[in-house]
Design a protein around this motif. Sequence first.
Motif, PDB file in Angstrom:
ATOM      1  N   PHE A 196      24.060 -10.763 -19.144  1.00  0.00           N
ATOM      2  CA  PHE A 196      23.323 -11.417 -18.058  1.00  0.00           C
ATOM      3  C   PHE A 196      23.963 -11.057 -16.718  1.00  0.00           C
ATOM      4  CE2 PHE A 196      22.488 -13.896 -21.825  1.00  0.00           C
ATOM      5  CZ  PHE A 196      21.124 -14.129 -21.740  1.00  0.00           C
ATOM      6  N   GLU A 207      17.078 -14.284  -6.938  1.00  0.00           N
ATOM      7  CA  GLU A 207      17.242 -15.093  -8.141  1.00  0.00           C
ATOM      8  C   GLU A 207      16.004 -15.054  -9.032  1.00  0.00           C
ATOM      9  OE1 GLU A 207      19.885 -16.359  -9.218  1.00  0.00           O
ATOM     10  OE2 GLU A 207      21.217 -16.351  -7.468  1.00  0.00           O
ATOM     11  N   HIS A 208      14.817 -15.101  -8.403  1.00  0.00           N
ATOM     12  CA  HIS A 208      13.593 -15.097  -9.200  1.00  0.00           C
ATOM     13  C   HIS A 208      13.462 -13.784  -9.972  1.00  0.00           C
ATOM     14  CE1 HIS A 208       9.745 -16.417 -10.549  1.00  0.00           C
ATOM     15  NE2 HIS A 208       9.062 -15.503  -9.882  1.00  0.00           N
ATOM     16  N   LEU A 210      15.990 -12.023 -11.159  1.00  0.00           N
ATOM     17  CA  LEU A 210      16.886 -12.116 -12.317  1.00  0.00           C
ATOM     18  C   LEU A 210      16.276 -12.990 -13.408  1.00  0.00           C
ATOM     19  CD1 LEU A 210      20.476 -12.436 -10.791  1.00  0.00           C
ATOM     20  CD2 LEU A 210      19.322 -10.411 -11.696  1.00  0.00           C
ATOM     21  N   GLU A 211      15.587 -14.045 -13.016  1.00  0.00           N
ATOM     22  CA  GLU A 211      14.914 -14.892 -14.002  1.00  0.00           C
ATOM     23  C   GLU A 211      13.883 -14.087 -14.785  1.00  0.00           C
ATOM     24  OE1 GLU A 211      13.244 -18.108 -11.848  1.00  0.00           O
ATOM     25  OE2 GLU A 211      15.156 -19.114 -11.458  1.00  0.00           O
ATOM     26  N   LYS A 212      13.102 -13.287 -14.058  1.00  0.00           N
ATOM     27  CA  LYS A 212      12.100 -12.431 -14.712  1.00  0.00           C
ATOM     28  C   LYS A 212      12.777 -11.436 -15.651  1.00  0.00           C
ATOM     29  CE  LYS A 212       8.849 -12.390 -10.796  1.00  0.00           C
ATOM     30  NZ  LYS A 212       8.216 -11.519  -9.758  1.00  0.00           N
ATOM     31  N   HIS A 214      15.518 -11.546 -17.211  1.00  0.00           N
ATOM     32  CA  HIS A 214      16.107 -12.138 -18.414  1.00  0.00           C
ATOM     33  C   HIS A 214      15.152 -13.049 -19.184  1.00  0.00           C
ATOM     34  CE1 HIS A 214      20.008 -10.408 -17.721  1.00  0.00           C
ATOM     35  NE2 HIS A 214      20.077 -10.910 -16.504  1.00  0.00           N
ATOM     36  N   TYR A 216      13.234 -15.626 -18.296  1.00  0.00           N
ATOM     37  CA  TYR A 216      13.184 -17.057 -17.992  1.00  0.00           C
ATOM     38  C   TYR A 216      13.904 -17.866 -19.060  1.00  0.00           C
ATOM     39  CZ  TYR A 216       9.820 -15.550 -14.512  1.00  0.00           C
ATOM     40  OH  TYR A 216       9.233 -14.906 -13.461  1.00  0.00           O
ATOM     41  N   ASN A 217      13.216 -18.826 -19.657  1.00  0.00           N
ATOM     42  CA  ASN A 217      13.863 -19.717 -20.630  1.00  0.00           C
ATOM     43  C   ASN A 217      14.243 -19.014 -21.927  1.00  0.00           C
ATOM     44  OD1 ASN A 217      13.596 -21.882 -18.858  1.00  0.00           O
ATOM     45  ND2 ASN A 217      11.593 -22.479 -19.687  1.00  0.00           N
ATOM     46  N   ARG A 219      15.974 -16.395 -22.070  1.00  0.00           N
ATOM     47  CA  ARG A 219      17.345 -15.943 -21.880  1.00  0.00           C
ATOM     48  C   ARG A 219      17.608 -14.639 -22.651  1.00  0.00           C
ATOM     49  NH1 ARG A 219      20.154 -17.064 -18.064  1.00  0.00           N
ATOM     50  NH2 ARG A 219      22.112 -17.344 -19.189  1.00  0.00           N
ATOM     51  N   ASP A 337       4.021 -16.932 -13.250  1.00  0.00           N
ATOM     52  CA  ASP A 337       4.515 -16.594 -14.581  1.00  0.00           C
ATOM     53  C   ASP A 337       4.077 -17.628 -15.630  1.00  0.00           C
ATOM     54  OD1 ASP A 337       6.273 -14.219 -13.898  1.00  0.00           O
ATOM     55  OD2 ASP A 337       7.070 -15.741 -12.552  1.00  0.00           O
ATOM     56  N   LYS A 338       4.071 -18.901 -15.231  1.00  0.00           N
ATOM     57  CA  LYS A 338       3.643 -19.947 -16.168  1.00  0.00           C
ATOM     58  C   LYS A 338       2.180 -19.771 -16.551  1.00  0.00           C
ATOM     59  CE  LYS A 338       6.849 -23.324 -14.127  1.00  0.00           C
ATOM     60  NZ  LYS A 338       6.954 -24.597 -13.367  1.00  0.00           N
TER      61      LYS A 338
END
Length: 380
Positions: A196, A207-208, A210-212, A214, A216-217, A219, A337-338
Amino acid sequence: MEIGIVVHGPDVVDSGMAAKVIDKIGALGNISAVMAGTIGKTAVLDAHLENIIDMSKSLKPSKCIEDFFITKDLIILLNHGKTTENGLLFANIVVSRIKDRNTKPLVQIERPDLSDGKVIPWNNQSVDMAIKISKMFEMELENVPELVTPISIEDHGHRIIRNVYGVHTGEMIMVNGIIVGFAESEDIRIISENGFIREIHGARIKEHGLEKLHGYNHRIPIDLRKCWVKSGALRSSNFTVPRKETGPERISEHIGKTGKIRAVIIDHEAEKTFELIGDADIAVTIGDDTTDIAADILYRLRIPIIGITDGDIDGFSHLKHKYPGSVVIRLKPGNDDKIGKKIRETFFDGKAIADFKSITILKNNIFELSKKFIIFSTDY
């Protein structure tokens, strides 16, 4: 002589030099040219070179070269880097991935028609031909380079540091096609721990992004040693888009013949648009930049999009076009994304491709699903 030309990136096409080089090299033998790179394929369409440069393959430059090694007598890598040094770094990456660079003569033509352009022979058997090409284009001739390690990795087991070269201050930094930061210096080091990314030295992190990257949830870890890392704009503004030939009648005709339309989801993978679109009639694009890039590409293919955006845009420096019949839905921040995930699960059965009775039905379904989050929508 059978000659294979691997054209990389849009800039050498947009400058008009790809066509000129291919034409002039044709005096040496039979030419087969192939484009490596999605945005480069868009440039080929804009320059009306699709009958000269093969866009059917989706291969990395190194694989294109190895394929040409089998059938050609001479292979040319045609590139236009941000600088000559960038071009040499890029070629080092390409050549380092070839099993044996000495298989056939391999010559790089870098930044043709510019004062700092060079012709580089990548093995000893290329030297005579490189001399001939350098005279032909009146370009400086480079000696056969020592192959250096183009990707600098510090491997500390759970902690990986990747040094990124050729970055200019202010440029976007992308990992696997996703923007993860903005350069604040030319000394860039990406640091990951247990797969990560934790820090990007010399850059402001997005930050957003990096979330994409990886998941998101979910991981999802990445291997920083093998990732595709790029900096800068995907394409300059030095090009003209061909005028569209017709309106969205193609879709109506398709529905009339088959009674259905095929849709594909492009979710933060704009760089794979040509590969993903297949025989689809419309694309659902997830994300602001993905929507802009994919729509711009699909405009050339006369395919509309349903864009799902939330205002989180980084602004790639190329023109933006959307084919008639497209619609872009702007959602409340943080929801593209949701909703994209819900669209895939609800209407595509978790897959990337699905058939629908009509585009109108698909649009209505998406509007109904996302109505609580919609700020506005724009039709094209």
